[in-house]
Structure formats: C-alpha cells, structure tokens
Design an enzyme around this catalytic site. Structure first.
Site, short mmCIF file in Angstrom:
data_model
loop_
_atom_site.label_atom_id
_atom_site.label_comp_id
_atom_site.label_asym_id
_atom_site.label_seq_id
_atom_site.Cartn_x
_atom_site.Cartn_y
_atom_site.Cartn_z
N CYS A 88 1.01 -1.15 0.12
CA CYS A 88 -0.06 -0.02 -0.03
C CYS A 88 0.77 1.22 -0.02
O CYS A 88 2.00 1.36 0.60
CB CYS A 88 -1.01 0.07 1.10
N GLU A 89 0.37 2.06 -0.70
CA GLU A 89 1.25 3.44 -0.84
C GLU A 89 1.24 4.43 0.33
O GLU A 89 1.91 5.39 0.27
CB GLU A 89 0.93 4.02 -2.08
N HIS A 90 0.25 4.16 1.38
CA HIS A 90 0.33 5.07 2.26
C HIS A 90 1.12 4.37 3.52
O HIS A 90 1.67 5.47 4.16
CB HIS A 90 -1.06 5.04 2.78
N GLN A 129 -5.64 -0.29 -3.61
CA GLN A 129 -6.08 -1.27 -4.61
C GLN A 129 -7.05 -1.01 -5.55
O GLN A 129 -7.12 -1.66 -6.85
CB GLN A 129 -6.81 -2.09 -3.36
N HIS A 157 -5.49 -6.02 3.92
CA HIS A 157 -4.39 -5.16 4.11
C HIS A 157 -4.01 -4.95 5.53
O HIS A 157 -4.50 -4.82 6.59
CB HIS A 157 -5.06 -3.39 3.97
N CYS A 159 -2.03 -2.91 6.70
CA CYS A 159 -2.07 -1.60 7.35
C CYS A 159 -3.39 -1.56 8.12
O CYS A 159 -3.43 -0.87 9.35
CB CYS A 159 -1.78 -0.56 6.42
ZN LIG Z 1 -2.04 1.37 4.14
#
Ligand SMILES: [Zn+2]
Length: 199
Positions: A88-90, A129, A157, A159
């Site tokens: 995930c890019e965050h 996603q 995820h 995260c």
């Molecule tokens: Zn994330």
C-alpha cells in the site's frame, strides 16, 4: 523498458543507497545495527524492497502485445484466483489476496500465463487497491481491445490488520468493468463463475 524477468537483478548503486536508508531506520527505531542478527538486515531489506517494487521497470502492455494472437473464440475467458501481493502506498505495508480477470475476445486472445504477469507488474509497485484494479483493466482494454473486460480484486491490508483499526478479518473488494461487462447479465455471469468452486 526492460522485459519481465524472473531473475533477481539489482542495480548495485541503488541497492547500496536503499541499504543505507534501512540501516538508518533500524538505528532510529532503537535497535543496534551492529548486532549479529541485524548486520545483513539492511541489505536484505533493500533487496526485498527492490524486488517488491520491480514493476516500475516492467512494461505490462509490451507483455500482452508480445503474446497476442488472432483467434475467433468470442466467449468469456476467465482467469480466477490469481495470487496477488502488493504494497500500500500509504504505509508501504503489504496487501495481498486474489485477482479475478475476464475478457471477451474481439479477434485476439493472449497466452493465459500473461494475465497473472500483468497483475504482478502492477502489483509490484506502491499501490492502492482501487488503482491496481484500474491499471490491470485499462492495460488489457488498451492492448487486446476486447469486447469486454472485468477485474475483481479481493485483498486483506496489513495496515488495517496490524495497526490502526486492527480489523483483522476484513477483506476489501474492488472491481472494474468495461464493454459488455457493463451489462448486468454479463457481469452477473462473470461474478457467478468467479465465485463457483470448480475444484
Ligand atoms: Zn495502508
């Protein structure tokens, strides 16, 4: 762009730079970088990160174009349960699950193994996603120009599971449809086939 490769190849300069960053991170979180178990960790982490983001150097459209051939078959082609691992890019934490892809040929089909490669190429980048779903959909739509294309991704995820809300069993589903899959009957047929257990 370089073609898809299975071999692990690393640019020495970039690997060394990323390694230095990981070394700093290990120190910053309060660990002893010189501890025996950690001595080689920055290098391993750097190589893992570069492996997991190798999709930036690969061209998914080129893969499909190179494996297309003319064929009159015009029923739905479904590749389901494609294993998927992304970041995930965050938070740069993994999300993983399955992708289901279908298309209705319009004069051309593609080698079946190429669809999972396309999924991999877009998954091995920093992603959300929703965009991953869209990237796969548009790549197939643009190259094969099928009568329709559908992509469904179900993923968990890390995260969400390991931090924050800690919803450990939640799976996120995203989907995209083009062409004939925008018709409710075709879409339902696809969703029925994807959820059927054929084993
Ligand atoms: Zn994330």
């Amino acid at each position: 762009m370089a073609p898809y490769r299975n071999l692990e190849e690393y640019n020495i300069e970039i690997t060394n730079e990323v390694k230095e960053h990981f070394s700093k991170i290990v120190g910053d979180i309060g660990e002893d970088v010189t501890r025996e178990g950690l001595v080689k960790t920055p290098e391993r982490a750097a190589k893992a990160m570069l492996f997991l983001t190798q999709g930036y150097k690969q061209d998914a459209e080129e893969i499909l174009i190179g494996a297309m051939f003319a064929e009159d078959y015009d029923d739905m082609v479904i590749i389901k349960d494609i294993e998927l691992y992304s970041l995930c890019e965050h938070h740069m934490l993994p999300f993983f699950g399955k992708a289901h892809v279908a298309y209705i040929p319009n004069g051309h089909i593609v080698g079946l193994s190429k669809i999972p490669r396309v999924v991999d190429i877009f998954a091995r980048r920093l992603q959300v996603q929703e965009r991953l779903t869209h990237d796969i959909l548009e790549c197939i739509n643009k190259t094969l120009k099928p009568k329709g294309v559908a992509v469904v991704i179900e993923a968990a995820h890390m995260c969400m599971m390991m931090r924050g809300v800690q919803k450990q069993n939640s799976v996120t589903t995203t989907s995209g449809f083009r062409g004939q899959f925008e018709k409710i009957e075709t879409r339902n047929e696809f969703l029925k086939l994807v959820s059927a257990d054929l084993s």
